[in-house]
Structure formats: C-alpha cells, structure tokens
Scaffold this active site. Sequence first.
Site, mmCIF file in Angstrom:
data_model
loop_
_atom_site.group_PDB
_atom_site.id
_atom_site.type_symbol
_atom_site.label_atom_id
_atom_site.label_comp_id
_atom_site.label_asym_id
_atom_site.label_seq_id
_atom_site.Cartn_x
_atom_site.Cartn_y
_atom_site.Cartn_z
ATOM 1 N N ARG A 115 53.873 13.856 14.815
ATOM 2 C CA ARG A 115 52.972 13.541 15.924
ATOM 3 C C ARG A 115 52.481 14.764 16.692
ATOM 4 O O ARG A 115 51.664 14.655 17.589
ATOM 5 C CB ARG A 115 53.677 12.589 16.885
ATOM 6 C CG ARG A 115 54.133 11.332 16.156
ATOM 7 C CD ARG A 115 54.542 10.222 17.083
ATOM 8 N NE ARG A 115 54.908 9.051 16.297
ATOM 9 C CZ ARG A 115 55.037 7.826 16.792
ATOM 10 N NH1 ARG A 115 54.846 7.612 18.077
ATOM 11 N NH2 ARG A 115 55.357 6.811 16.006
ATOM 12 N N GLU A 129 48.244 8.410 7.910
ATOM 13 C CA GLU A 129 49.560 7.946 8.362
ATOM 14 C C GLU A 129 49.638 8.039 9.888
ATOM 15 O O GLU A 129 50.712 8.229 10.447
ATOM 16 C CB GLU A 129 50.642 8.834 7.715
ATOM 17 C CG GLU A 129 51.993 8.213 7.498
ATOM 18 C CD GLU A 129 52.979 9.256 6.940
ATOM 19 O OE1 GLU A 129 52.544 10.338 6.522
ATOM 20 O OE2 GLU A 129 54.187 8.972 6.934
ATOM 21 N N HIS A 169 49.950 2.769 10.332
ATOM 22 C CA HIS A 169 50.987 1.790 10.686
ATOM 23 C C HIS A 169 50.917 1.494 12.184
ATOM 24 O O HIS A 169 50.569 2.369 12.989
ATOM 25 C CB HIS A 169 52.380 2.341 10.357
ATOM 26 C CG HIS A 169 52.609 2.646 8.916
ATOM 27 N ND1 HIS A 169 52.584 1.679 7.932
ATOM 28 C CD2 HIS A 169 52.880 3.817 8.265
ATOM 29 C CE1 HIS A 169 52.828 2.248 6.763
ATOM 30 N NE2 HIS A 169 53.005 3.544 6.935
#
Lengths: 336, 336
Positions: free
Chosen positions: A291, A285, A9
């Site tokens: 993260r 992803e 994304h």
Amino acid sequence: MKIIDCHGHYTTAPAALQKFRDAQIAGLKDGIDLPLSARTPIGDDQIRESLENAQLKLQRARGTDLTIFSPRASAMAHHVGNETTSRRWTETCNDLIHRVCGLYPDNFVGVCQLPQSPGVAPAQSAAELERCVLQLGFVGCNLNPDPSGGHWTSPPLTDRHWYPLYEKMVELDVPAMVHVSSSCNPNFHATGAHYINADTTAFMQFLTADLFKDFPTLRFIIPHGGGAVPFHWGRYRGLAQDLKRPPLKESLLKNVFFDTCVYHLPGIELLLKVIPIENILFGSEMVGAVRGIDPETGDYFDDTKRYLDALPIPAEDRYKIFEGNARRVYPRLAAR
Amino acid sequence: MKIIDCHGHYTTAPAALQKFRDAQIAGLKDGIDLPLSARTPIGDDQIRESLENAQLKLQRARGTDLTIFSPRASAMAHHVGNETTSRRWTETCNDLIHRVCGLYPDNFVGVCQLPQSPGVAPAQSAAELERCVLQLGFVGCNLNPDPSGGHWTSPPLTDRHWYPLYEKMVELDVPAMVHVSSSCNPNFHATGAHYINADTTAFMQFLTADLFKDFPTLRFIIPHGGGAVPFHWGRYRGLAQDLKRPPLKESLLKNVFFDTCVYHLPGIELLLKVIPIENILFGSEMVGAVRGIDPETGDYFDDTKRYLDALPIPAEDRYKIFEGNARRVYPRLAAR
C-alpha cells in the site's frame, strides 16, 4: 479505450463485515454455525464511504475505468471452520460485492469467492458460482488451489477432483483467477510467499498435465504476474521440452493468462518481453498487498499502470493489455 | 580471473550409489537400517567416467573453472525413513563428493548435504557439517528448509529451532545454500515448483525476522536466482516498508546472496538490474534441472555464463559475479 483492471479486492469493506466474521469464528468454538441473519445490516452510505477514499479515488487518480472486483482474498480463509462456515462467509462476501457493483456499475464488475473447504469436493462450489454469475451478474471466480491455507492437502488443479467445477465454469463461460488466501502455515507469509508460490505451483501443474485437452475453453488468470514464471520462462520452456511436453504456446497459452501485478518497472518490462501480449491482462491488486509509496519513484508501488505507460508499447498491444484481452478472457463483460 | 560456479550437483554419480539408496529404502519396510558397510565399492575410474562426459566436459566447453559441488539435491529426500536413514545416506553422498574433489582438486570443491530428518532438531546436523568442513575440506552446506518434502512441517528458517546449526556455521565460517529436495506432495513438481517456492519462501522468512541481528555473519545463498524475488523486487521492497522493516539493503543483503541459475537472457538481465552486483554469484546448476538445448538460441538452457557474457557488464562487476563474491561468501575457498 477502457482501462479494465482485472484484479481488485474489496479490502476496505465496512467494519460490520469483519464483525460478522469474528462472531462466526468465535461461534466455532461452541459449535455454532452463525446464520446469515446474524449479519449486521450495512448501509449504502457505508459502502460508498468505504470505496470513495480508496478504490474509487485511486481509479480516478490513476485513470483506470473498471475494476473486476472480488472479496478480499486473504480473508477467504477457506481453512477456517467447516463447509457451512465457508458457505455462509462466502455468500456474505459475494452479496456485498454485488451491492458494490449495483452502486457503481460503471466502476466495478463482480468476481466471486467460492465456498471451498478442505476435503470438500469442488463440485460443492458450483451452485454458488452459478448464483453469482446468473443472478448477480458476476463474470468470473477466484479459485483457491489450497483451501487448507498453506498445507497443500488438495489434489493438484489438474486432478479430476476439480473437474465438476470446471464443467460449470465452461458452461457459464467464466474464467477463474487462481488465488490462494491467508496462510495458517508459519512458513508462508501470505502476500510475500504463499500467493507467489501458489501462482508458480499452478503454472507448473498446468504444464505437466493435459487439463486443457479435456477443457479446451477453460481459462485461468495467474495473478501477481504469474508468480515466478516469467522470471524463469527459460526454465519452464526447458522443463516442458525435457518432459516431452508440447511448447508452452501450444499447450498452455490459449488457456492461461497473467496479470500485471508486478510492482516495479523492470519486472513489468520482463513480463512484456517474455509473455505474449495476448496473455497479459492489466491488473493492480489495488487496494491490496502493498500500500505504500516507492521512495525510489515517488509513486505507489501498486500503480502498475505507470510502469506500462512508461514502456514503448504499440497502441494495438496497449489495447489488448488494458481492455481487449480482458474482454476475451471474461466474455460476460460484454453483457454489462 | 577464475570462473567459479557456486551451484553444481553430482547428478551423474555411478549407479552403485543409487543401488545403495534403493536397498536402503527397500530395507525400511522391514525395519532394517542398512549399514554403511552395505555400500558397493565405487572405483576411481567409475567416478572419473561419470564426470568426464558430463560436468568436466561442460566446464571445458563453457570455460568455467571450479564448481562448488554437492550431492544431487533432489536425491537428498530427507523425508525418507528416519534420522539414521538420512544420516547414512548423507554420509555416503558426502564421502563420494570428497572423492570427486580428491580426484579433481582443480575442478571441484565440496559442499555437503546435511542429515536432516522431519521432526529432528537441526542441531543434529552440526556434527556432519563439522566433519565435512574440517576433515573433508568442504566449504559450505545445503540446508533444506523443508525436510518433510513439500509438507512444510518445520518452523521457518528464522526460528530458534535452527539456531544451533547456525552457530556451527558461524563457528566454521561456512555459508548454506537454501535448497529443498524432492517433493512428496503431488502439488509441487520438484524442479518446477518446489525449488522455486522454497527460494521465495526463505527470502520472505528472512525479510520478516531479525535473524541477522542475532547472527551478523551468517550467510545464505538463495539458488535459482532467488526464486520469484528479483521479478517481484518492488513487491518485496514495498512489503518491507509496509511491515516497518528496514530497507532490504540494510537488513538482508549483507547476509543473503543469489545465484544466476536463471535460464534465459531476459531473466539474467533483470537479476542484474535489481539485485546489487555484490549479492550475485555465478551458478548454473549444471548438470541439473534443465538439460536440453534452447531451440531459440541453439545453446544449453543452463549455460548461464552465455547470458552473462552477452551483457555489457563492467570488468570489475564481472570479477565479482564470477569469482570475487564467491570468495567472500565461501572464505574457505582460500584454503585450497
């Protein structure tokens, strides 16, 4: 072999994008539908900068080649505003993805957000899907099974409500990733509960209906490793049997695929153990839900390629997971 | 070693129970709250018969000893009717569990349903919990995080809304299994989606709040192996880290436990690999969600003891899973 990441994304888009969105949301109070002309221009350099130190850097570091790239999922927020709000925001996000793919055609290929809105027929999303595929060269879409953002007010994905959009997907030969957005229900943390629940929910909807009899070539990717499904594969096989449904391999696995967005080795190991190799597409992803770096391994949680690399997977199966299955599920990749 | 199954429901209760429920639901249309005196008497023989060829037969066949037994979860249906409806139905179901435990004190120990109702404060469930524990000898309760049945209209389990009930749980030293009931939202299949989603949702709620700072001795069992959580253990560890929460072991694992209701060997294997042994309680959900025989193994899907028996688990860990952890989480078992 090319390493195709089916799930990325644009979570690092230039601030001007969010500025437009903030203005759009602020305008809602006064009943203003912010026109597309209100978008602050975004320069190519800003786009390059937003990617060079994030997705592109990570692609290089991890040795992946091509990311199937879509707007930030949590920002789709189909529940905000009305149909026009959603359409303008969606076009803005998709146009930006198109520019990314134009600047880095070897690194990114587009998947679009849809202009869904609670209570609005999915048929209304067909035009934007067509624009993205035919004019912008996108290869698929993200379909939100719950445009209400955690209230689940739409009919199940197997309801005829969705059929006009499926007809367009079949006509264009593009798959959808089943992907919810942020949650406005305080019960559901977006990436920790709502996303995973939606994956599980969609699978069970597919299991209990005859959608793929009506659309034999319709294809869905269930992200995040299929939610809870592989962990409970025995439960799903058993439920199918108790419900007098056909075995999952026959009824679902020609149409339903799982990505590898599972952020630890034991999870990936289980996924590969229970789900047929033909149904697994590499995905990370990235840059996304998690993260940080796993203190137990010293590597990024979302560096899912490492988990796959650590497993003794035969070469032909590796090819399927990293490239072959993606080419089959997204046939428009070949046109690039 | 005693084999304690922490998760069994009275899914095979005599037909008179459902008859009362049907009459209760029928009465709602006319605004009648069916009194408890409308219950058809159920004879001891009927109770014996309902168990002998089901739970008791399976206990013997599988070599399990004691089932922590509660009313049928899917029938709790807290969303039906109003607070009085729920209270009368709950008392009826709990009383029947009490009779089961009286007839077979070596085989069953009670866990109660709570008289929850959408929009009604959980404090209103404290009296029934107290009655069941102090008068009927029950050792815990099932807590429904979504009394609306799939619309998720209550605050998260970490909200102060729930605190008065937690105070009673702590006072009585009993845990709750987080267990939803049937779904009246067509998106969610009960046992295939709603149950699993609720498990995942509850865990993420616990992860994001300081509930266990306020209640250091409060204990929850998340059933169905914890929903999607073990499969996504890396995701949850990573989310905790990104959200600046303490490591899961410190913040949750003194208070949150998982059962083994996962119906295939690879799932149980993963569960034991990622979740500390101290946090795993044997459970089978028998007779429950999946009733068939797995054609791949020739055994019942829900015979979860077989999966555990197939794994090389050290004796001390086996003791914890099958007995020790249950005794720690349900201290009132000792009083039997």
